[in-house]
Motif scaffolding. Structure first.
Motif, mmCIF file in Angstrom:
data_model
loop_
_atom_site.group_PDB
_atom_site.id
_atom_site.type_symbol
_atom_site.label_atom_id
_atom_site.label_comp_id
_atom_site.label_asym_id
_atom_site.label_seq_id
_atom_site.Cartn_x
_atom_site.Cartn_y
_atom_site.Cartn_z
ATOM 1 N N MET A 7 0.829 -1.205 0.000
ATOM 2 C CA MET A 7 0.000 0.000 0.000
ATOM 3 C C MET A 7 0.865 1.258 0.000
ATOM 4 N N ARG A 9 0.498 5.464 1.056
ATOM 5 C CA ARG A 9 -0.311 6.430 1.808
ATOM 6 C C ARG A 9 -0.276 7.769 1.075
ATOM 7 N N TRP A 280 -5.307 5.385 1.555
ATOM 8 C CA TRP A 280 -4.393 4.327 1.128
ATOM 9 C C TRP A 280 -4.821 3.780 -0.226
ATOM 10 N N PRO A 282 -3.492 0.726 -3.249
ATOM 11 C CA PRO A 282 -2.545 -0.339 -3.589
ATOM 12 C C PRO A 282 -1.397 0.196 -4.437
ATOM 13 N N ASP A 283 -0.215 -0.318 -4.186
ATOM 14 C CA ASP A 283 1.003 0.191 -4.818
ATOM 15 C C ASP A 283 0.907 0.203 -6.339
ATOM 16 N N TYR A 339 -0.276 -5.568 8.416
ATOM 17 C CA TYR A 339 0.347 -5.208 7.142
ATOM 18 C C TYR A 339 1.772 -5.740 7.021
ATOM 19 N N TYR A 642 -9.089 -3.597 4.095
ATOM 20 C CA TYR A 642 -9.038 -2.611 3.015
ATOM 21 C C TYR A 642 -10.436 -2.436 2.438
#
Length: 654
Positions: A7, A9, A280, A282-283, A339, A642
């Motif tokens: 994740m 931020r 947040w 997801p990457d 996490y 999430y």
């Protein structure tokens, strides 16, 4: 795969004029998990919670109306199958034109049905009150209005004789018997005592006139008409449901989105000119959402990526292979992973069915459970239930495979001998050629326990390095290593003194000192080092040392519970076939046919019960070994789910 999804931020700030655009863009992408703004004492005074967007109350009111219609019509959006998506613009137009008429029709029908139900209940109660008096040839007016006489009406255990002047009627054709007694007032107390001694229970006279029979007939007719009216209204509502379900669920979805978007500012921090939100993403989708927001606002937005300071605040989304996804339900029942720690879903998805198969291990029972899980999946609509059924289907396949290896089908042997270890018991002379290999099975179970617990401790070391830092991390790592050293030290010492089948025989190693051979010395060193490693974190943990043995031996349930299932199956076969059916086959008679049918029923009921027990035993004991013996070695849990802002449209399309 063994970690939750990565994740990022994000800190987002923009002028209030862009709030509606940004909210719509975030909602459309359905990836941004909002971190609600909660004013704190250290928050700047100019920051406050935002206000809902215009139209929030109208959308909420319309949504309440739609859900009231859905409830009245018995519509559950989660269980509605998608037929064709309706354009959002068409739904909005129909909300203005069609929804009020549907709402009025349903509201009127529901109100009318409510009145009819009240009427039905009222006259059903009157019927119940009148029934005891139908056995007597008296008008209802005859029971009241006397100044010189008292009338007793009620149920009584048996007829009684009364020694004073009176008039009496008794009927045993009424449930609980019924008696009516009319006596002068001066004898009232004596007659009342006589009646009470006989178990008298007073029944009030209905406030009606005419004969009970005529009233019963009239009330029954009113109940019938009310029932017919209710049935017709239910039919009308059912027609409305069939005609408007697609529209109503589309309205529900669209208005839910409107309300969520309109109320989103309540989760933001605002000033007089701007608004601020943190959340947040997801990457792998963070860059895409940032570009979309900048493009939608014409770059009138400030976005900054913040560092992750506390992993407890990070929402957790699973990232597992498709086949392991259903097992996430079992993990959520225990606790979602944090996490920073290892996600055990994949390991449970692999090991849980193996444990289940080892316990049940029967081709017949496995096939029944597989068919049941596949059949129920077409009926069960809830996501949680469907996921559990998928887990059951995997476990059932494992049970069939182990049944082939054990050569078991409903407690009987397959045409080939056991390919691994036999579990056939000597019940009724049916042991499959030889007795059960209990010792070998128990040792295999202990090996599984040793390896499973070792894996848990290794994962505990990995988690400790991720979750903790500095001295705390070192202490946690040494503690886990200490538990491993203690367990394997005990095992080495056992192997050094005893030769155990299917385990290393270390009794022949050279003696080093004090009668201890090399393996025993290494075991003592590991044991002492392990105890020191455990004590350096918390000396009180040493009182838990006996759990090392109990946790390993707990895996013996993989064999014990399975053998109990085999025993029940073989006993059912012996009683139903060997004792009931087979003796009757020697000379068939009419009575024998009945006895054979009884034997078949015993066989079916016995195996049905054993299937249920196998499901409970295999499922509960398999998951217990994970929750109690495995997870306690490394798994903390407590992660936050999430929950992205937005939804994937199911019934509407833009």
């Amino acid at each position: 795969m063994l970690r939750p999804e990565r994740m990022r931020r994000l800190f987002i700030a923009a002028p209030k004029g862009e709030i509606d655009t940004i909210i719509r863009e975030l909602y459309r992408h359905n990836v941004y998990h909002i971190e609600d703004f909660v004013p704190e004492s250290e928050s700047p005074e100019e920051l406050s919670i935002g206000h809902p967007l215009p139209g929030a109350s109208d959308a909420a009111s319309a949504l309440i109306d739609v859900r009231a219609i859905e409830k009245a019509c018995g519509i559950e959006p989660d269980n509605v199958e998608i037929r064709e998506k309706i354009p959002a613009s068409k739904v909005r137009a129909m909300i203005q034109t069609d929804l009020p008429a549907i709402q009025k029709t349903v509201k009127d029908l529901v109100a009318k049905r409510s009145d009819l139900e009240s009427c039905q209940k009222k006259y059903e109660q009157r019927l119940k009150d009148l029934e005891p008096f139908a056995a007597f040839p008296l008008d209802l007016e005859s029971y009241r209005g006397y100044s010189w006489f008292t009338v007793f009406t009620g149920h009584i255990a048996h007829d009684v004789s009364i020694d004073v002047p009176h008039e009496k009627y008794f009927s045993d054709q009424v449930d609980g018997n019924m008696i009516v007694v009319v006596v002068p007032n001066e004898h009232r107390e004596g007659v009342e005592r006589t009646l009470l001694d006989a178990g008298f229970q007073a029944v009030p006279v209905p406030e009606e006139s005419g004969t009970p029979a005529d009233n019963l007939k009239a009330h029954a007719e009113k109940v019938r008409k009310a029932s017919e009216g209710i049935a017709q209204i239910n039919k009308d509502i059912e027609e409305i449901r069939d005609r408007h379900t697609d529209f109503l669920v589309a309205c529900d979805e669209l208005l839910t989105a409107d309300v969520e978007r309109a109320e989103a500012p309540l989760r933001f921090a605002t000033t007089e000119e701007t608004f601020i939100t943190e959340g947040w993403v997801p990457d792998d989708r963070a860059d895409r959402i940032q570009e979309a927001l900048k493009k939608a606002t014409g770059d009138r937005i400030y976005i900054q990526e913040l560092e992750i300071e506390d992993d407890a605040r990070v929402p957790v989304e699973y990232e597992n292979p498709t086949f392991a996804s259903p097992t996430q339900m079992l993990i959520d029942i225990y606790a979602r992973p944090r996490y920073s720690e290892i996600d055990p879903t994949l390991m449970v998805a692999i090991v849980f069915p193996i444990f289940f198969g080892m316990i049940l291990g029967d081709v017949g029972y496995g096939a029944i459970l597989l068919a049941m899980s596949l059949g129920l999946r077409k009926i069960v609509k809830g996501e949680g239930g469907r996921m559990l059924l998928k887990v059951l289907s995997y476990a059932s396949v494992s049970s069939i495979i182990f049944g082939i290896l054990y050569s078991e089908i409903f407690g009987s042997a397959l045409p080939w001998p056991a390919l691994i270890f036999s579990r056939h018991l000597n019940i009724g002379g049916a042991a499959g050629g030889h007795g059960p290999q209990v010792v070998e099975l128990m040792i295999i179970a202990i090996w599984i326990g040793l390896l499973h617990i070792t894996l848990g401790r290794i994962l505990g070391i990995v988690n400790a390095r991720k979750i903790y830092s500095g001295k705390h991390a070192t202490q946690a790592v040494l503690s886990h290593a200490g538990w491993l050293g203690t367990m394997w030290g005990i095992m080495l010492m056992i192997w050094a003194f005893y030769a155990i089948p299917l385990m290393p025989d270390l009794t022949g190693l050279p003696v080093v000192a004090m009668g201890l051979n090399v393996a025993a010395v290494v075991g003592v060193v590991l044991l002492v080092a392990g105890i020191l490693g455990i004590a350096q974190e918390n000396p009180l943990e040493l009182v838990e040392l006996p759990t090392i043995i109990s946790h390993v031996l707990s895996y013996a349930r993989l064999v014990a519970v399975g053998l109990s299932s085999v025993a029940i199956a073989m006993v059912v076969n012996y009683i139903a076939i060997g004792m009931i059916i087979e003796p009757q086959l020697e000379a068939i008679t009419p009575v024998g046919v009945i006895i054979i049918i009884v034997g078949i029923l015993v066989l079916l009921m016995g195996h049905a019960l054993n299937t249920a027990l196998g499901l409970l035993g295999g499922g509960l004991h398999s998951i217990r070994l994970h929750y109690v013996e495995f997870f306690t070695k490394f798994y903390k849990g407590g992660g936050k789910k999430y929950n992205p802002f937005g939804m994937k449209p199911k019934f509407t399309e833009e």
